[in-house]
Structure formats: structure tokens, C-alpha cells
Design an enzyme around this catalytic site. Structure first.
Site, short mmCIF file in Angstrom:
data_model
loop_
_atom_site.label_atom_id
_atom_site.label_comp_id
_atom_site.label_asym_id
_atom_site.label_seq_id
_atom_site.Cartn_x
_atom_site.Cartn_y
_atom_site.Cartn_z
CB SER A 80 -0.89 -0.01 1.24
OG SER A 80 -1.44 1.27 1.47
CE1 TYR A 108 -7.03 4.80 -1.90
CE2 TYR A 108 -5.08 4.53 -0.54
CZ TYR A 108 -6.37 4.17 -0.86
OH TYR A 108 -7.01 3.19 -0.15
CB THR A 129 -6.88 2.67 -5.17
OG1 THR A 129 -6.09 1.56 -4.77
CG2 THR A 129 -8.26 2.55 -4.57
CE LYS A 144 -7.78 -3.25 -4.28
NZ LYS A 144 -8.40 -2.25 -3.40
CG HIS A 152 -11.45 0.41 -1.00
ND1 HIS A 152 -10.79 1.36 -1.76
CD2 HIS A 152 -10.72 0.29 0.14
CE1 HIS A 152 -9.73 1.81 -1.08
NE2 HIS A 152 -9.67 1.16 0.07
#
Lengths: 363, 363, 363, 363
Positions: C106, C130, C156, C233, C257
């Protein structure tokens, strides 16, 4: 508690009745799947209300095989009302008459046909029959029914024997001493008065007395003995509905016997459309099983029933309040029906057609 | 308590058995989704009763691969009946014979094939096989089965290994000392007698002994060693049903092994129609998994099964009552089937066709 | 307790973790409808097992964007593994490498990209991003990911801001002192470290730092800065899948998510078929959300996923057992997948096609 | 507790209100099937989120019959806010004005139309009417509404009488002393102030005062007395929607009166599509019943509603916090709507079209 719903009448009755009798009334066959499905089936339809309709004078009155009724409603045939209350079928007859409801008396009534008729002279009543092995007894009942002004014969065809009702087997249910079928030779029903552990007197009795061989051809024998209209109760398929028409039957009751016979049979409401679609529009089709609210009655009518019968709730009212209790149950059902007709903007029975319903869940 | 339902036999058995053995009988693979779905699948069909049919002589008798049965019912193959009762498979065989039920003995019986045969001479019995790596052992079993008058071989094809049964893993389940597979060299099953924490002796044993390489082509090897009919148990798809026909199989059992192998597999009843539709009408298709009432059996027949097998409930009867308990279970199933046939107005097995069922919920 | 299921790993983790951290991991957005639906969606399909297939050597190995995996499985990107265990992402990376599982780190990892890479040199890993308002920070991450041998970037796209997660709002959830996003300037994430009553630090931080203006056109900016494959994603519709193809995306992850963003979004498994059908067969489509068993993975593959990601269960393993716990979770998933492939008679991933599934309930 | 959901506002209100008043607000007719179905109906649709859309400036603003609103949301007409809080409708009006929400005042408001208007000058407000038998009273209300700048008349057409609400019957619900309908002659509503056991004062009052004879033709009488737009509230069928268009109605509210009139009527959301499809696109269709989250509002809009009304939750806020509580409820709904629009990648109301929804369960 003033009972505001049929269910609350049931609560009062359950508090009053011995458990063994409550179980006899309430129980279904097997795992009681069909008995429960009867209660749930109404929720598969929603009511489609119309608006801006004059609903100042909703009219639930109807005629059924020549009898005038305040609502398309009858008391289903049920054995031995004496189990619920000492006033027995006479009280039920009074309640039915007071509320403009059809009474269908059971062959296993605990009062004589003549006593029941005398309790409500002039009121519409039918007599329900099982096909007994003793045809002479059957013929005698038919004659007495005609004389006592019963207006139709209701032949129950879903019971070549009584179903396997586990509550009764567990309770070794038998009729209490002194209680007999008032319209039959006591010898005929004596088996119902005793039960070995794990057995039911009622079921044993049916094995001895009910004729398991009758077929459509036998209806002619009955026809030959009466001019009364013949109603078949317990039809659940289009195939049998068509056979009934071919054999000149005058009306049908779509019914699974309150879930007390074949567990796994469909709820009566679910079988209603195929039966209605299979017969001429003029043939009255009734339905019973699980009716617990006036809105249920409205749904049955919208699916094509000419009337519905209500069973256990009448015994609930009778059990806790005699004739007055039974009357309260029948009044409440009619009041709920009228309320539904007003709020659905469908103030006549003719307005309760298939456009009054939608499927639930939606397709 | 006199057990009035198969479920009540289960209650009696659970009270009697050590929890670890109850779990071994009752458990399914994984989250037991398939095991539960087996029980629920019957409620997806309602029974459509016919009326005014002569039901005075309902007949549940049938013939299956040449054997005469009192009902289209067999005891499913289950390992080690000794875990349920000291009289083990001999008691089960006696109960099956007394009630006209087919017995399918397991390769992992705790009595010898010959002892089982001797307990019920002349009664119809089949032998179930897993395909062991040791082909000589397999061939020997086939020879003994023929000699002891077993009438068919049932090859279980859904178990290249035993499924992941969490109850057994939690219990570190292993066969108790002294209990072995009576028909096999003790060395072959010794792994089943011990288990490390979080492991199952039964599963370990299957990993050692079951042949995971066999394919359709290998059936010829078995065919070459016997004249007995060959039944495949564990088929759940039309594709495999067609392959079975191509390979000359004599009958099929649609089964998910009581939910004990692939969790997530469909309930056997749901897979039954696609298998029935894929094979010639003359090929017997049986079904097992979750049968708990005679009405379930009627539904299986209506969907095209020639017979059904019942498993756990027989062990329940055996566990609490030995041969008499198992007999009570099989008697009850047949009594419920006859009751269903009578009340559904379908007094012969031929009457139990697809018109006997409706979908639930309705379309 | 030796955990036999992923759920049991969850039980161990819950017992170990502070409630506020458990809630942060477990919670979904809003009424958690989507989070629950993710768990239930797998039961809408049954597995159709084939029989008499050689399953002696089931093979779950696959290749994904050039990386060799022991199973079509990856660890979903999740922020701050340090909340679960002091060894944080380094332990997760080790567990993934040991089990041949893809690691998706992440952007909010609590260890640096370089530390994570060093914990499992040579193992396949991707970096999730992100889209921050600070494009320089984003570009720097991309450069470091390339240098540390991350093999793909996972953008994402379902989180223009963090969803409204009621558990975190109730807990006024904020990162504990000392815990920061190791790969970003502490100033960028400082808002995550404090929360007023009824607010979430994580949500506040996302409002400050996430770029809510990016559109498909902005992907070119990212493309221009890297040669790594780009994975999107959070795609749940055919419309967006087609746009992704038009914009040259290299793979998709169908995801909601974990139910943590838009409550009311469909379970990812339910959206998978429309996405698979909308893109060329060569484009890898992954799925995540609610995977709790190897059989779930088999179902995802049968619906067309090339692989699946698993999230919370890895943190459960990590929480109660560090690298060893996470390894046990990933081992169990692969073991369950292989068990499913064996018992379903589908020993290769290619066998897990749409014929492997049937609808439940049946049509 | 800071309430994070509308449901939590309900919890606070229930703790504060006398049970009899809570029951009056919360109760539905009959078995409350429709009241519950209103709450469940939203889960029959999933939200299909789009990605990589600029959501930096989501816009929930709209115009409705000429009035500018911050969100497509109004306060449903509800009688006697004084039962919830001493500041009554004036507080509600203030909360609505502060949040850019439409206020629909009830004919049975406990404050005068003029007081309500003065509490929020310039804010958009409509007046709801039942068709009273006393047409002069009705005409007078219409005149006052015009003078006090009410912008539309909302005629409730699903209530020829108040439904049979069992909670009120059980509680013998009547208005507390001193509480009257501020806009009507006290004599007109005196029946609402007393109730015999098992009766409801509100229902009795409706029987006396509501005109059960009005039909579509009567709308002309009302039209002749005002230039205000006419909105019909309580339409649930395509048939009536078409009639409304023919009779020149300006807008419709698809509603079942919060489940308080005809029990068994469909949830309003389920009836919305048939109404939307039956009328010209330009005719505003609103919906109410069971709205408990901003995502519900998004779903209503996606099904074609121009706006939705929210009822009970506003009284909850009012009950526990006066104007501030009601404001918090309306703020939260709008905040949730915007959050949904952002996370669904649908930042304008026009983006909330039928592609925003999928069926659940999937077909």
C-alpha cells in the site's frame, strides 16, 4: 385485552384451552410446512390501491349458490366445536347468522344438524361430508340435511384418511369421554375416543370409516340421492378442476385442509389461479387456508375466488368467548375487508380483480 | 420418547453417542453448506395432490437391477457401523432385509462381507468400493462380493480423497482401538487409527490408499474382473452422466456424499433432473443426500429417480436401538411414503411423475 | 486453537487486537451492506464437480504480468500493517514470498518500499497508489518503486476520498502516535493522526490529500513517468472496463474496496462477469472482496478472474502470529484451493471455467 | 452520543418521547408489512459506481416547481409536530430553511400557516390538504396558503379515512389536552382529542371530517379556487398516474403514507418506476416512504424521482433537539447524498440515471 386482530383472538384461546385441544386445532400434518406456507402465501402479493374513487359506500355483500351473504366469507367445516366451547356449533351458527356469514357444518359436528339449524333459522348453511364406508349412514345424512334446510353438500376429497399430525400422535389425542359425533351412530366414531401411545384416535377412526376407494364415478351415487348443489373441497390442481367440471360439480373449494393432510402441498392461495383458470367463469371457486385478515380475503377475491372460508380463528373466538367471541372474529374480518376496500379505492367486489394485485417480490 | 420422525431418531442417537462419533457421522466438509443445502433442497418443490382416486391399495414395491424391494429405498454405504452399535453392519443388514430395503455395504464395513450376507440371507445387497491403489485388494473384494451374493458394485467416484471435514480435524478423529475395516488388510487402514492434532485419521488414510489417477478408461479393468452390474455413485453433472452411459455403466447415484466431500457442490436433488435428462430412460438413476421423510422420497421419484438411498438416519436408529432402531427408521420412511402416496392421490410409483411436483417458490 | 479456517484466524486476531484497530480493519462504509454482501456473494454459485479425472497432480501455479505465482492469489493493498503487528509489511512480504503469493504493498505502508523489498528479495510485488494532490510525491514513489523492483503500479480509483466508516467515526479513529506512512513526507499524513469526536483521522486526511479531479485523461501523466504496467483497482462496471481498455490499462481489479467506500455497491464477485465480458480475453482481470476460502477463489477463477486478492484475513494472521500467522493464512487458502480442484475433478486452472459453476438458487 | 445515522436520531427520540407518542409517529397500519417493506425496498438495487470522474464539486442543488433547493429533498407533511417538541412546526420550518430543504406543512399543523411562514421567510414551502367535508374550511385554507406564500398545494389522496393503526388502537390514542390543529376550527378536530378503549381519536376524527366521495372530477373545484400548482400525494399505480396527467395535475408524490394507510400496499420505491414511465418526463414525480440514508435518495433519483420527502426522521431530530436536531437530520441526509455522489463517480443529479442502479439480487 380487547383483541384487535385475529391473532390476538388466538392468544386468548390458547390461554383458555387445554394444550392437547389447542394442538388438535392448531396442528398440521408432518413438519407443518404447508400449514405455515398457508400463512405466508398472502405476502406474495401486494395490493395496488386506486385513488380519487368514491368510497363512501363500500359494499361487501354477495350471493353464493343462491344465499345472500354480508361478505364473501364462510366458516370452514371443522369437527367437534364442543372441544372449544360447551355451546358448540349452535354458538358458531348464531355468530355466522348474526354476521351474514355462511356456515359449513362438519359431518363430525358435536351438535345435530337439526340443533344447528334451529340455532339460526333462515341463515345460509351447508353440510360437509366425508365419504364413509357406510353408505347408508351417508345417505341418511343427506336426507336430514335437506330436511333441515342445508343448501349445499360439501364433499371433502383431500382426506381418504386423516393426515399424520405429529402433535396428535405425541399427545395420543382422542376425543374426551362423552364427546361424540352427534349426527352419527356412536359405534361409527368410537375409535376416535381412544388412542394408544404414539397414535391418534382421530386418525385411527378415519382408517376404519373413510372409504378410500371412491373415484369420480362415485359422485353419481351421491347425485342420485339429492337435489342439493355439490361442492368439492380439497381440489388443488387444474387437472382435477377440469374433471370436476366434467362431472357436473357445482362449486369448488381450493384447500389443503389447513395443512392438516398432505404436508408439502402448496398453499391454497398459490393453487387458486390454476384452478380458477381451468373452470368456467360462472363456477364458484372458494378458497381456504391461512386466512387471518380482511386484506387476505381481498387478495383471494382478486385472484378469482368467489368467497373464502375461515377456520381456526372462528374456533379461537368460540373458545374464549362463545357465540360472542366467534361473532367478534367474523365482524372483525368483515370490518378489515371493508377497510381494505375503502383504502384500496375498490369499493365493490367487482373492483377486486387481478389489477388489484402485484407480485411480491416484483419480477 | 417414541420417535415419530427421523429427526427424533437423530435426537435419541445424539444423546447416546460420544460427541466425536456423532460429529464424524453428522459432519460435512468445509462450512457444511452442501450438507445443509441437501436438507433444504426438498422444500423447493411442492406436491400436487390429485383427488377422487382409489387409494385403497397403495403400492411402493419396485424392482431394481433385478432385486425386489418393498420400497424404492436403499441404505447408503457408510463406513464402520460398529461406531454406532456393537451389532454393526449385521444389525443394519437385518433391518434392511426385514423391511425390504436394499443394503449397500461399505468397503469400510466393520463386519466381513460374508458376515453381513449371513445376517440376511437372500436379501438384496450391493457392495460399495473406493478405488484403492492396491488393485489386488480391490480385485479380491470383487471376487468375495460375487461369492457372497452381492448383486452390484457401487463405485464411489466423488472421493479421490476424503473431504476436509472440520469437525473431524478439530476432534483429531481416528478410529477407536480395535475397530478396523473388516474386509481389508489391517495394514491398509492403520492410518485411520491415529491422528495428530488438527488432522483426521480418516483423511490421512484416504490420502495414502485412494487412487487419485483413475479415469473413465480404468473402468474397463474393473469390468474385466466381474459380471456384476456397475453403479457409479457421486455423479452430479449431465456431462458425466453422458460419459457414464458411453462407458456402459449400469446405474448412477446422484450424490454429493452427504455434503462430506466438495463443499459448495449442489444438493443432489437439484442435480437430479440434469442427470435424468442426460441418460436413457431405462438407466436407473438413484439419488442420496438429505432424505429425511417419505415425502422427500416421493419428490425424488417424481424428478425421475428410480430409488433413493438414506444414510445418517439409519445410523441414528442403529445407534439408539440396534437392528430394531434401524428397522424403525426404515419402516417409518416407507410408512411416510405410503401416506404421501395416499394423500397425494398417487397410489402407484408410476403416478409419481413430474406432474406430481410444482416449483416453490412459484415462478 | 489451531485455526482451521480463515474465520478462526479472525477470531484469534480479534482477541489480540485493541477494539479500535479491529474496527478499523473490519469496518465497512455506512451500514456495511456491501461488506456483508461481499461475504455472501459466493453462495450464489455452486461448484459442479467432474468425476473420474486424474487429480493426482493438481496445479495451481500461474503467471501474472510476468510473475510466477504458486496460486492465482495476491495480498490486497492495505494501509499500516504496523497496526496489526510490529513486524508490519516486512512480515507480510516474507509470508507472501514463502507461499508464492503476490504482494501488493500500500502507498500507506508502515515500512519503506525498500525495506519491504529487502524482506523478500526476488519475490513478486506491486505498489498500490492513491492519486495524491502532490504530484511530485507521487512521481517520487513511482521512481522508488521501479528501483526497488516493484513490477506493477496499482492505481486505486474507487477512493476520491475515504468512505464514511461509522466504526471509525464512533471511535474517532486516528493513527497512534509514532505510526506514519513510511513512504511519504510526515506532513502529508499528519491529519491521519488526530480526530475530533465523531470524525475519522483517516477520512480527514483523505479529504486533504487525495486528488478528486483526476479523470481518464490524467492516466497519461502517470504513464509518461514509468514503464511499469498499470493496474486499475476499483472498477465495477462494463462501461469503465471498456474505458480502461481504451486507455491502455494493463490489468483490472474488480473491487469495492472491501465494502469500505460506496456502501450499496455490488459485491465484487457479482460485478466480475460484466467486466470480464467487456474486455479482451488477454487482459488480466483480478477480483477482491470477501474471499474467505479456497473454494471462493475457485469460483472467482471460474467466472473469469485471472487471480484474486485477499485482504483482511492476511492481517488476521499477521495480528496473532506475525509472518508465521500470515503464512498460515496464505498456505491454508492455497491448500483449500487445491482440495477444491481435486474434489471438483478440475486439476488445472484451465478446468475452472464457467462450466464449473451453476447458479444458486437454480433458475 | 453524536448521532451518525438517521437511525441513531431515532434512538435518541425514542428515549425522549412518551411511548404513546413514539407509537403514533412510528406505527403503520395493520401488521406494518408495508411500513417495514418501505425500509427494505432500497436493498433491491445496488449502486453502480463510475471511476476516474472529476468529483471535486458535486452538486445536489435543484429546482422544484420554481423553488431552488440545496438537495432534491423535502420534509414530508406530518401532523402535529407539537407532539415532538414545543417549538413544533416553526422549528421544523427553520431547519428546512437553513438546509435548503422544501417544507410541506400539514393541514393538521400545530402552528398556524402564518406562524410557520414567519419562522422561515422566503423559504420554499407547500401546504398539504386532506379533502374535508367542510368545503368552506378547505377554501379558506387555500386562500391563507396563497397569502402566506405557500408555493403549491399537496392533496393527499390515499386517505379517505385514517388507516387501522393497531398501536394507536391499543393505546386509545388521542391528542393531549390543549393540542389542536391550529389552522382549523377546534370543533372540526375535537374528535381527535378523545378515544374509547380500543379506538383511535385520530381515526374517529377522520371518519367524521374526511370526504370519502371525492373523485377526479372534484379536482376542478379546487383548481377553480387557486392558481397554485396542485400536487397529488399517494399515487401508486400507472393507471392513476395517467389519470392525474389527464386532469392537469402538476406533480405527483408516489407514497403509501409511510405504511400508515393500506397495509399490503407496495413500498413506494417499488411503485416509482411504473409511475415515472406513465407520465411525461417533464412532470415532477416525488417519492416518500422509508428514506433513511442519502444513498436511498440517490436510488430514488436514479429510478426517476425528481425529489424525495423524508418524514419520521425529521420528527426524530425535532424530538430530541428541536430545530437543531431537525437541522442535523437534514444536513446528514444531504451530506450522505453528496458522499454517495462522490464515491459513485456521479457528481451531478443528471448522472443519477437508471444506469446508476443494478437489480439485487441479480437476475
Amino acid at each position: 385485552m380487547v383483541p384487535l386482530t385475529l391473532a390476538e383472538h388466538g392468544t386468548l384461546a390458547k390461554a383458555r384451552l387445554p394444550a392437547v385441544i389447542w394442538d388438535f386445532f392448531e396442528g398440521g400434518a408432518g413438519a407443518e410446512w404447508t400449514a405455515r406456507a398457508n400463512l405466508d402465501a398472502w405476502q406474495r402479493h401486494v395490493l395496488r390501491p386506486r385513488v380519487l374513487v368514491d368510497v363512501s359506500a363500500p359494499d361487501s355483500g354477495t350471493e353464493l349458490l343462491g344465499a345472500r351473504l354480508a361478505a364473501p366469507l364462510g366458516v370452514a367445516p371443522m369437527a367437534y366445536h364442543r372441544l372449544a366451547h360447551p355451546d358448540a356449533e349452535c354458538a358458531t351458527a348464531e355468530a355466522a347468522a348474526d354476521t351474514g356469514t355462511l356456515l359449513v357444518a362438519s359431518i363430525f359436528a358435536s351438535r345435530t344438524l337439526e340443533q344447528i339449524a334451529a340455532a339460526a333459522p333462515g341463515a345460509p348453511r351447508w353440510l360437509q361430508l366425508y365419504w364413509l364406508r357406510d353408505r347408508e349412514a351417508l345417505a341418511a345424512l343427506v336426507r336430514r340435511a335437506e330436511q333441515a334446510d342445508y343448501r349445499a353438500l360439501v364433499l371433502t376429497v383431500d382426506a381418504p384418511k386423516v393426515g399424520r399430525r405429529l402433535r396428535d400422535l405425541r399427545n395420543a389425542f382422542a376425543l374426551p369421554p362423552g364427546l361424540t359425533a352427534a349426527n352419527l351412530d356412536p359405534a361409527l366414531t368410537s375409535a376416535a375416543g381412544r388412542a394408544a401411545p404414539g397414535r391418534s384416535g382421530i386418525e385411527e377412526h378415519s382408517r376404519q370409516q373413510f372409504d378410500t376407494r371412491i373415484t369420480w364415478a362415485d359422485l353419481a351415487w351421491l347425485r342420485a340421492r339429492t337435489t342439493l348443489p355439490l361442492v368439492l373441497k380439497g381440489v388443488l390442481t387444474a387437472e382435477d378442476a377440469r374433471l370436476a367440471v366434467e362431472h357436473g360439480v357445482d362449486a369448488l373449494v381450493v384447500s389443503n385442509h389447513g395443512g392438516r393432510q398432505l404436508d408439502g402441498a402448496p398453499p391454497a392461495l398459490a393453487a387458486l389461479p390454476e384452478v380458477v383458470d381451468a373452470v368456467p367463469a360462472a363456477l364458484p371457486v372458494l378458497v381456504d387456508g391461512g386466512l387471518r385478515h380482511g386484506a387476505d380475503l381481498a387478495k383471494a377475491l382478486a385472484l378469482g375466488a368467489r368467497a373464502a372460508l375461515v377456520g381456526r380463528p372462528v374456533l379461537w373466538g368460540l373458545a374464549h368467548g362463545g357465540a360472542e367471541g366467534a361473532r367478534a372474529v367474523l365482524d372483525l374480518l368483515r370490518e378489515e375487508l371493508l377497510d381494505t376496500m375503502v383504502l384500496a379505492g375498490r369499493p365493490t367486489l367487482a373492483d377486486l380483480d387481478r389489477t388489484a394485485l402485484g407480485p411480491w417480490p416484483p419480477h
